[in-house]
Design a protein around this motif. Structure first.
Motif, mmCIF file in Angstrom:
data_model
loop_
_atom_site.group_PDB
_atom_site.id
_atom_site.type_symbol
_atom_site.label_atom_id
_atom_site.label_comp_id
_atom_site.label_asym_id
_atom_site.label_seq_id
_atom_site.Cartn_x
_atom_site.Cartn_y
_atom_site.Cartn_z
ATOM 1 N N GLU A 111 48.735 -50.562 33.736
ATOM 2 C CA GLU A 111 49.707 -51.365 32.993
ATOM 3 C C GLU A 111 50.115 -50.706 31.683
ATOM 4 N N PHE A 112 49.359 -49.687 31.243
ATOM 5 C CA PHE A 112 49.733 -48.950 30.033
ATOM 6 C C PHE A 112 50.521 -47.686 30.349
ATOM 7 N N PHE A 113 50.734 -47.419 31.624
ATOM 8 C CA PHE A 113 51.379 -46.164 32.003
ATOM 9 C C PHE A 113 52.813 -46.081 31.472
ATOM 10 N N LEU A 114 53.619 -47.107 31.709
ATOM 11 C CA LEU A 114 55.025 -47.062 31.285
ATOM 12 C C LEU A 114 55.173 -46.974 29.763
ATOM 13 N N PRO A 115 54.455 -47.780 28.966
ATOM 14 C CA PRO A 115 54.594 -47.618 27.511
ATOM 15 C C PRO A 115 54.163 -46.234 27.017
ATOM 16 N N VAL A 116 53.033 -45.733 27.533
ATOM 17 C CA VAL A 116 52.563 -44.417 27.094
ATOM 18 C C VAL A 116 53.535 -43.324 27.545
ATOM 19 N N ALA A 117 54.038 -43.437 28.765
ATOM 20 C CA ALA A 117 55.004 -42.448 29.256
ATOM 21 C C ALA A 117 56.261 -42.446 28.399
ATOM 22 N N LEU A 118 56.705 -43.609 27.959
ATOM 23 C CA LEU A 118 57.885 -43.678 27.089
ATOM 24 C C LEU A 118 57.621 -43.002 25.748
ATOM 25 N N LEU A 120 55.438 -40.611 25.154
ATOM 26 C CA LEU A 120 55.362 -39.161 25.380
ATOM 27 C C LEU A 120 56.751 -38.557 25.579
ATOM 28 N N PHE A 121 57.630 -39.281 26.235
ATOM 29 C CA PHE A 121 58.990 -38.774 26.455
ATOM 30 C C PHE A 121 59.744 -38.657 25.126
ATOM 31 N N VAL A 122 59.586 -39.655 24.269
ATOM 32 C CA VAL A 122 60.232 -39.597 22.947
ATOM 33 C C VAL A 122 59.648 -38.453 22.120
ATOM 34 N N THR A 123 58.351 -38.231 22.260
ATOM 35 C CA THR A 123 57.702 -37.128 21.540
ATOM 36 C C THR A 123 58.284 -35.786 21.961
ATOM 37 N N MET A 124 58.528 -35.629 23.241
ATOM 38 C CA MET A 124 59.129 -34.388 23.727
ATOM 39 C C MET A 124 60.530 -34.190 23.163
ATOM 40 N N LEU A 125 61.290 -35.274 23.012
ATOM 41 C CA LEU A 125 62.645 -35.155 22.472
ATOM 42 C C LEU A 125 62.628 -34.710 21.013
ATOM 43 N N PHE A 126 61.672 -35.241 20.254
ATOM 44 C CA PHE A 126 61.614 -34.897 18.838
ATOM 45 C C PHE A 126 60.847 -33.597 18.582
ATOM 46 N N ALA A 127 60.276 -33.046 19.620
ATOM 47 C CA ALA A 127 59.545 -31.779 19.448
ATOM 48 C C ALA A 127 60.478 -30.604 19.298
ATOM 49 N N THR A 131 57.516 -25.343 23.213
ATOM 50 C CA THR A 131 56.809 -25.132 24.472
ATOM 51 C C THR A 131 55.436 -25.791 24.445
ATOM 52 N N TYR A 132 54.737 -25.657 23.315
ATOM 53 C CA TYR A 132 53.403 -26.236 23.221
ATOM 54 C C TYR A 132 53.464 -27.770 23.307
ATOM 55 N N ALA A 133 54.423 -28.343 22.623
ATOM 56 C CA ALA A 133 54.559 -29.807 22.647
ATOM 57 C C ALA A 133 54.874 -30.303 24.056
ATOM 58 N N SER A 134 55.712 -29.582 24.771
ATOM 59 C CA SER A 134 56.062 -29.971 26.132
ATOM 60 C C SER A 134 54.854 -29.875 27.056
ATOM 61 N N VAL A 135 54.082 -28.785 26.899
ATOM 62 C CA VAL A 135 52.910 -28.607 27.756
ATOM 63 C C VAL A 135 51.881 -29.697 27.486
ATOM 64 N N LEU A 138 53.073 -33.050 28.955
ATOM 65 C CA LEU A 138 52.940 -33.120 30.415
ATOM 66 C C LEU A 138 51.485 -33.255 30.838
ATOM 67 N N VAL A 139 50.589 -32.520 30.162
ATOM 68 C CA VAL A 139 49.170 -32.623 30.484
ATOM 69 C C VAL A 139 48.660 -34.041 30.225
ATOM 70 N N ALA A 140 49.068 -34.625 29.103
ATOM 71 C CA ALA A 140 48.645 -35.988 28.777
ATOM 72 C C ALA A 140 49.200 -36.991 29.785
ATOM 73 N N LEU A 141 50.448 -36.773 30.199
ATOM 74 C CA LEU A 141 51.075 -37.690 31.150
ATOM 75 C C LEU A 141 50.384 -37.633 32.511
ATOM 76 N N TYR A 142 50.139 -36.422 33.002
ATOM 77 C CA TYR A 142 49.486 -36.282 34.310
ATOM 78 C C TYR A 142 48.031 -36.765 34.255
ATOM 79 N N SER A 143 47.393 -36.567 33.135
ATOM 80 C CA SER A 143 46.019 -37.044 32.997
ATOM 81 C C SER A 143 45.981 -38.570 33.056
#
Length: 203
Positions: A111-118, A120-127, A131-135, A138-143
């Protein structure tokens, strides 16, 4: 001869039939026993006719929209409350209600997947395309996905034992039903959880 002539001169007796009196009250009018005349077919058909097109189309359309809106609102409230009359086929049954109550009672990582994924997605946009931020994102999301799936597996093992003990069998598709509900945000689940807080398991 005189005797015969005397008899022949006597005029024959006229036989008169009794007059027949007709009683108008006994004459059938085709409506005996009804008390009134049977209406003509064309009059009956005219009385049963209804206009196919209402005289005021705008008012009729407005009434139809209002009725449809009220029906949808009533159905939605019934689904939220878990009323069996308004539930979809996949949600009906005592076993499905038991599954919902069990899933809603525990803290599911899904139930926390969608909020956390959102986040992380915003973090990638502001990164800024780092490359390090994207990696790391993605690692955090897949974990999170892997951990949430494992947590759902543990949830299903315990729920399956409870279902067999209470209902004797597990309906086909129940594992997917429970897993999808576990990955939904608790407030967005439909039917709504029976209890506002976690920890209240069904008996």
């Amino acid at each position: 001869m005189a005797l015969l002539r005397k008899n022949n001169d006597k005029p024959p007796a006229l036989t008169q039939e009794p007059d027949v009196v007709v009683d108008d009250s006994t004459v059938s009018t085709g409506s005996a026993g009804k008390g009134k005349a049977t209406p003509k077919r064309r009059d009956a058909e005219a009385a049963n006719k209804r206009p196919l097109v209402p005289s005021d189309r705008k008012a009729a359309a407005r009434d139809a929209r209002d009725k449809s809106r009220a029906d949808r609102a009533r159905a939605y409230q019934g689904q939220k409350a878990g009323d069996e009359r308004y539930l979809a086929a996949k949600d009906k049954g005592a076993d499905r209600r038991y599954v919902r109550d069990h899933v809603d009672a525990r803290w599911n990582l899904g139930e926390f997947f969608l909020p956390v994924a959102l986040v992380l997605f915003v973090t990638m946009l502001f990164a800024g395309g780092s490359t390090y931020a994207s990696v790391y994102t993605l690692v955090a999301l897949y974990s999170l996905v892997i951990v949430a799936i494992f947590d759902t597996f543990l949830m299903w093992r315990g729920l399956r034992k409870r279902l067999k003990a209470k209902f004797g069998e597990v309906r086909k598709g129940t594992v997917m039903y429970a897993s999808l509900r576990a990955f939904q945000i608790r407030r967005a689940r439909l039917p709504k959880p029976a209890h506002k807080k976690h920890g209240v398991y069904p008996e």
